[in-house]
Scaffold this active site. Structure first.
Site, PDB file in Angstrom:
ATOM      1  N   ARG A 124       5.683 -11.487   4.900  1.00  0.00           N
ATOM      2  CA  ARG A 124       7.146 -11.478   4.706  1.00  0.00           C
ATOM      3  C   ARG A 124       7.779 -10.369   5.526  1.00  0.00           C
ATOM      4  O   ARG A 124       8.787 -10.583   6.217  1.00  0.00           O
ATOM      5  CB  ARG A 124       7.460 -11.313   3.216  1.00  0.00           C
ATOM      6  CG  ARG A 124       8.933 -11.181   2.933  1.00  0.00           C
ATOM      7  CD  ARG A 124       9.265 -11.218   1.445  1.00  0.00           C
ATOM      8  NE  ARG A 124       8.624 -10.169   0.651  1.00  0.00           N
ATOM      9  CZ  ARG A 124       8.898  -9.927  -0.638  1.00  0.00           C
ATOM     10  NH1 ARG A 124       9.795 -10.674  -1.269  1.00  0.00           N
ATOM     11  NH2 ARG A 124       8.275  -8.974  -1.291  1.00  0.00           N
ATOM     12  N   TYR A 161       8.711   1.734  -1.110  1.00  0.00           N
ATOM     13  CA  TYR A 161       7.524   2.053  -1.929  1.00  0.00           C
ATOM     14  C   TYR A 161       6.466   2.734  -1.074  1.00  0.00           C
ATOM     15  O   TYR A 161       6.268   2.368   0.088  1.00  0.00           O
ATOM     16  CB  TYR A 161       6.894   0.754  -2.481  1.00  0.00           C
ATOM     17  CG  TYR A 161       7.509   0.174  -3.734  1.00  0.00           C
ATOM     18  CD1 TYR A 161       8.355   0.915  -4.549  1.00  0.00           C
ATOM     19  CD2 TYR A 161       7.205  -1.132  -4.110  1.00  0.00           C
ATOM     20  CE1 TYR A 161       8.898   0.348  -5.713  1.00  0.00           C
ATOM     21  CE2 TYR A 161       7.732  -1.706  -5.260  1.00  0.00           C
ATOM     22  CZ  TYR A 161       8.582  -0.959  -6.061  1.00  0.00           C
ATOM     23  OH  TYR A 161       9.100  -1.521  -7.190  1.00  0.00           O
ATOM     24  N   GLU A 170       8.666  -9.600 -16.715  1.00  0.00           N
ATOM     25  CA  GLU A 170       9.652  -9.345 -15.657  1.00  0.00           C
ATOM     26  C   GLU A 170      10.894 -10.160 -15.993  1.00  0.00           C
ATOM     27  O   GLU A 170      10.784 -11.311 -16.434  1.00  0.00           O
ATOM     28  CB  GLU A 170       9.083  -9.743 -14.291  1.00  0.00           C
ATOM     29  CG  GLU A 170      10.050  -9.483 -13.142  1.00  0.00           C
ATOM     30  CD  GLU A 170       9.418  -9.709 -11.767  1.00  0.00           C
ATOM     31  OE1 GLU A 170       8.419  -9.033 -11.453  1.00  0.00           O
ATOM     32  OE2 GLU A 170       9.919 -10.578 -11.041  1.00  0.00           O
TER      33      GLU A 170
HETATM   34  C1  3EB Z   1       9.013  -4.455  -8.679  1.00  0.00           C
HETATM   35  O1  3EB Z   1      10.055  -3.935  -9.095  1.00  0.00           O
HETATM   36  C2  3EB Z   1       8.511  -5.629  -9.463  1.00  0.00           C
HETATM   37  O2  3EB Z   1       8.344  -8.889  -3.992  1.00  0.00           O
HETATM   38  O3  3EB Z   1      10.242  -9.966  -3.907  1.00  0.00           O
HETATM   39  C3  3EB Z   1      10.450  -7.682  -8.338  1.00  0.00           C
HETATM   40  C4  3EB Z   1      11.385  -8.398  -7.592  1.00  0.00           C
HETATM   41  C5  3EB Z   1       9.178  -7.496  -7.843  1.00  0.00           C
HETATM   42  C6  3EB Z   1      11.032  -8.922  -6.339  1.00  0.00           C
HETATM   43  C7  3EB Z   1       9.421  -9.229  -4.494  1.00  0.00           C
HETATM   44  C8  3EB Z   1       8.847  -8.014  -6.582  1.00  0.00           C
HETATM   45  C9  3EB Z   1       9.761  -8.712  -5.837  1.00  0.00           C
HETATM   46  O4  3EB Z   1       8.406  -4.043  -7.692  1.00  0.00           O
HETATM   47  C10 3EB Z   1       8.134  -6.770  -8.626  1.00  0.00           C
END
Ligand code: 3EB
Length: 286
Positions: free
Chosen positions: A105, A157, A277
């Protein structure tokens, strides 16, 4: 779907303009010229001969098709993306599949000069099997991306969550005629960049709602219309273990109110320690 298994659920996006339906490579879509809704479904087995991860190549190819379509149709701006990834937490070739997906991605975003810090709202969930499926809503107009001050932005991140970061914003605010639409991305029990309450689904649920409440506050600073509230959102709640459903439902009813509009779905979440989630959206008069 958790709850009554006989309950069938369908999602409709309406327009008051004529809608043209089309197919572009593996994408099916409908567009009224301003808003475009599409779904791409790709079988990663088609990419098994490439070197490296088939899922990574499938994700890159899916997003390349998606961005090419948006450019051809003049609806350049991604508003919201729903990513459904088979066996999301499985480790193959030494890497968790969600992380492989993120590499592909991220590469497509780079190839199409899409800045990751104005990414769409999104979610990424795991399904048992089947193709990689990505649904998306895009438009002529851009959204305002919203971040959560108590979370590190996902596109920033640290490397411990994989070599390439996810590309989504915590929420997106869009204008559509006389209404604004708020998309709350899949939100979990993450503070900073760490999972909190790894073994406690109800504490995760409360932390997630605290994150969503803070996103609403950010969104209300950025718009003049009627304020968004927890009680007025439409929710979709993804739960990893079906047995947790009654307790999560009860906890949410206490936090949101008994009239909450919510759909519960059984799914894997993209970190092995996340048990729930929650995503949401709402319309407001401008
Ligand atoms: C997080 O906050 C939880 O990879 O598109 C939430 C929303 C999460 C979207 C994505 C991943 C995604 O990291 C996971």
């Amino acid at each position: 779907m958790l709850a009554d298994p006989a309950q069938a659920l369908q999602e409709y996006w309406h327009s008051n303009q004529p809608v043209r339906h089309g197919q572009f490579h593996d994408v099916c879509f409908g567009s009224d010229g301003h808003l475009l809704y599409g779904v791409i479904s790709l079988d990663e087995a088609l990419f098994a001969d490439n070197s490296g991860s088939a899922l990574q190549h499938a994700a890159e190819q899916a997003y390349r098709q998606l961005f090419s379509l948006l450019e051809a149709e003049g609806c350049r701006h991604l508003w919201r993306v729903w990513n459904y990834i088979p066996r999301i937490n499985a480790v193959e070739q030494g890497m968790e599949r969600y992380r492989q997906f993120n590499i592909g991605r991220h590469q497509a975003f780079a190839d199409f000069d899409r800045p990751v810090d104005s990414s769409p709202a999104a979610c990424a969930l795991g399904v048992a099997e089947g193709p990689l499926v990505i649904a998306f809503l895009a438009a002529r107009q851009a959204t305002q991306a919203i971040e959560n001050p108590r979370q590190v932005s996902a596109f920033a991140y640290p490397q411990q969550y994989g070599p390439r970061s996810p590309t989504f914003s915590r929420a997106a605010l869009a204008n559509n005629g006389d209404r604004s639409i708020l998309f709350i991305s899949g939100t979990a029990s993450i503070v900073g960049h760490r999972t909190v309450h790894p073994d406690d689904v109800l504490a995760q649920t409360r932390e997630t709602i605290a994150n969503i409440a803070l996103l609403l506050e950010q969104a209300n600073h950025q718009q003049q219309g009627q304020p968004y509230t927890l009680a007025a959102l439409d929710y979709r709640v993804y739960i990893r273990h079906a047995a947790d459903y009654p307790a999560v439902q009860q906890t949410l009813a206490q936090l949101i109110g008994p009239a909450m509009r919510v759909v519960f779905v059984l799914a894997d979440i993209c970190r092995a320690d996340l048990l729930v989630e929650i995503e949401a959206q709402a319309f407001a008069a401008r």
